[in-house]
Scaffold this motif. Sequence first.
Motif, mmCIF file in Angstrom:
data_model
loop_
_atom_site.group_PDB
_atom_site.id
_atom_site.type_symbol
_atom_site.label_atom_id
_atom_site.label_comp_id
_atom_site.label_asym_id
_atom_site.label_seq_id
_atom_site.Cartn_x
_atom_site.Cartn_y
_atom_site.Cartn_z
ATOM 1 N N VAL A 48 0.847 -1.196 0.000
ATOM 2 C CA VAL A 48 0.000 0.000 0.000
ATOM 3 C C VAL A 48 0.882 1.245 0.000
ATOM 4 O O VAL A 48 1.774 1.386 0.840
ATOM 5 C CB VAL A 48 -0.944 -0.001 1.217
ATOM 6 C CG1 VAL A 48 -1.771 1.273 1.264
ATOM 7 C CG2 VAL A 48 -1.851 -1.222 1.179
ATOM 8 N N GLU A 49 0.608 2.153 -0.940
ATOM 9 C CA GLU A 49 1.384 3.382 -1.082
ATOM 10 C C GLU A 49 0.451 4.588 -1.092
ATOM 11 O O GLU A 49 -0.733 4.458 -1.429
ATOM 12 C CB GLU A 49 2.210 3.334 -2.376
ATOM 13 C CG GLU A 49 3.213 2.191 -2.410
ATOM 14 C CD GLU A 49 3.955 2.106 -3.736
ATOM 15 O OE1 GLU A 49 3.539 2.806 -4.694
ATOM 16 O OE2 GLU A 49 4.948 1.355 -3.817
ATOM 17 N N PRO A 50 0.955 5.772 -0.727
ATOM 18 C CA PRO A 50 0.107 6.974 -0.699
ATOM 19 C C PRO A 50 -0.458 7.298 -2.075
ATOM 20 O O PRO A 50 0.220 7.143 -3.093
ATOM 21 C CB PRO A 50 1.067 8.068 -0.222
ATOM 22 C CG PRO A 50 2.169 7.345 0.478
ATOM 23 C CD PRO A 50 2.319 6.040 -0.242
ATOM 24 N N LYS A 56 -0.596 9.866 4.799
ATOM 25 C CA LYS A 56 -0.016 8.924 5.744
ATOM 26 C C LYS A 56 -0.765 7.591 5.652
ATOM 27 O O LYS A 56 -1.980 7.554 5.598
ATOM 28 C CB LYS A 56 -0.095 9.471 7.170
ATOM 29 C CG LYS A 56 0.793 10.687 7.417
ATOM 30 C CD LYS A 56 0.702 11.124 8.876
ATOM 31 C CE LYS A 56 1.605 12.323 9.146
ATOM 32 N NZ LYS A 56 1.535 12.760 10.577
ATOM 33 N N ILE A 57 0.007 6.522 5.658
ATOM 34 C CA ILE A 57 -0.589 5.183 5.653
ATOM 35 C C ILE A 57 -0.705 4.720 7.099
ATOM 36 O O ILE A 57 0.214 4.138 7.671
ATOM 37 C CB ILE A 57 0.263 4.197 4.828
ATOM 38 C CG1 ILE A 57 0.493 4.720 3.420
ATOM 39 C CG2 ILE A 57 -0.407 2.828 4.784
ATOM 40 C CD1 ILE A 57 -0.760 4.933 2.622
ATOM 41 N N GLY A 88 1.546 -3.738 8.662
ATOM 42 C CA GLY A 88 1.071 -2.349 8.727
ATOM 43 C C GLY A 88 0.799 -1.692 7.401
ATOM 44 O O GLY A 88 -0.024 -0.771 7.317
ATOM 45 N N ASN A 89 1.456 -2.121 6.316
ATOM 46 C CA ASN A 89 1.268 -1.447 5.030
ATOM 47 C C ASN A 89 1.132 -2.422 3.866
ATOM 48 O O ASN A 89 1.409 -2.088 2.718
ATOM 49 C CB ASN A 89 2.435 -0.496 4.754
ATOM 50 C CG ASN A 89 3.770 -1.215 4.664
ATOM 51 O OD1 ASN A 89 3.873 -2.392 5.006
ATOM 52 N ND2 ASN A 89 4.795 -0.513 4.209
ATOM 53 N N VAL A 235 -5.987 4.623 -1.608
ATOM 54 C CA VAL A 235 -4.530 4.441 -1.683
ATOM 55 C C VAL A 235 -4.168 3.815 -3.029
ATOM 56 O O VAL A 235 -5.033 3.363 -3.773
ATOM 57 C CB VAL A 235 -4.012 3.525 -0.545
ATOM 58 C CG1 VAL A 235 -4.193 4.173 0.815
ATOM 59 C CG2 VAL A 235 -4.735 2.170 -0.610
ATOM 60 N N LYS A 236 -2.872 3.789 -3.301
ATOM 61 C CA LYS A 236 -2.365 3.015 -4.423
ATOM 62 C C LYS A 236 -1.979 1.637 -3.915
ATOM 63 O O LYS A 236 -1.456 1.507 -2.808
ATOM 64 C CB LYS A 236 -1.134 3.691 -5.036
ATOM 65 C CG LYS A 236 -1.416 4.981 -5.779
ATOM 66 C CD LYS A 236 -0.115 5.528 -6.355
ATOM 67 C CE LYS A 236 -0.349 6.865 -7.056
ATOM 68 N NZ LYS A 236 0.937 7.414 -7.589
#
Length: 430
Positions: A48-50, A56-57, A88-89, A235-236
């Motif tokens: 997961v990217e902004p 913020k993720i 977390g991401n 998100v991306k």
Amino acid sequence: MVKKGHLFSFFAILIVAGVIMAMIAQPIIHNVKLGLDLKGGFEVLYQVEPLKAGQKIDKDTMSNAVAAINKRINVLGVSEPNISIENGNRIRVQLPGVKDEKRARKLLSTTANLTFRDYKDRLMLDGSDLVPGKAKVGFDNLNKPLVTLRLKDPNKFAKVTRKIMNENPNVLVIWLDYQKGDSFLKQVNKKKHKFISAPSVDSVLNTSDVQITGMSSVQEATTLKDLLNSGSLPVKMKEIYSNSVGAQFGQDSMKETLFAGAIGVAVIFLFMLFFYRLGGLIADITLVFYVFIVMGVFVGLQAVLTLPGIAALILGIGMAVDANIITLERIKDEIRSGKTILSAFRAGNHRALPTVVDANITTIIAAAVLFVLGESAIKGFAVMLLISNIITFITSIYGARLFLGLLVHSKLLNNKPGLLGVKRSDIREN
């Protein structure tokens, strides 16, 4: 003199337990949720990217992303998806039974941020101007597929079309997931279109209904409709791993695993009967209870059964047998020392308990560590191992002790050490 009350209790408990198992066996089997390694399907892991600079993720962002993915999975018609957040991401998505992997990928990862822009790529309208969930597939006069949308404010659309019709070229470019640097004019010149369509605007349109044309197939139109109705992702999502399992391969894996497991269990049952006689029979009975209880708890928790889960279940059977062997060997040692069957039963259980408890505690600690630090299939293995370990302790210690204790207290085993696998010649006289 045999005490018939204890024998009656033994058989009564056995019969009642057998009837209950017969009643719940079919519902348990029918409600077991199979993972994609058994059912076949598609698994993908996303980083997961902004979506925007400075985003913020955090936990809320990840939760919103999972909620959006859930909506899209509903479109695919998957009845038992598994979506989990890792490290977390990262988001892992498992879709048992999915056959159209290409469509699933597009539905899951496409951000689906719809924008309407002029030929200079200036923003005119975006997804916030649409009525949620109103996208539909339709057909034009030439029977070509299109997607219809509903706008919240027809007056705003009228202003946009009035402005567009005075431009040259007078096109309203419809983009899906427009990114900084994308250019309508450059793409037109290169004849490589990332945008969906670019209809000309020749008059002011004061309407709430908008049509998107340019679809090459009904499936493409349906996918766009589903993406728009499920909402854009916050998100991306960058795919970093994927795995696809054919339905036939999954079924074959399950059959082979269950067959191998059945042979292993059968060998264990025969081993216990040969070496421990009546004590082995009691151990085998409690093993049957163990399997039913574990699967009942597993179904009750709505957990997903995978190949590692089956491995953990079979491992639990081995641990249950080990606990029974420790106890029965202690009892046999006490009988060989010259004690009565009743005294040997009490002393053997007392001496075996600390060893069995220690073994179970260490396994629980190991399973807990695997669950906390592991991912995906490792977590599934850890969950099944934890459940198996706890139920192993209950059935192997208290269940086996109850059944064998009833037979011992009935005095049926008095002066019959052979029923517990002890030769008379091995008994030392006091």
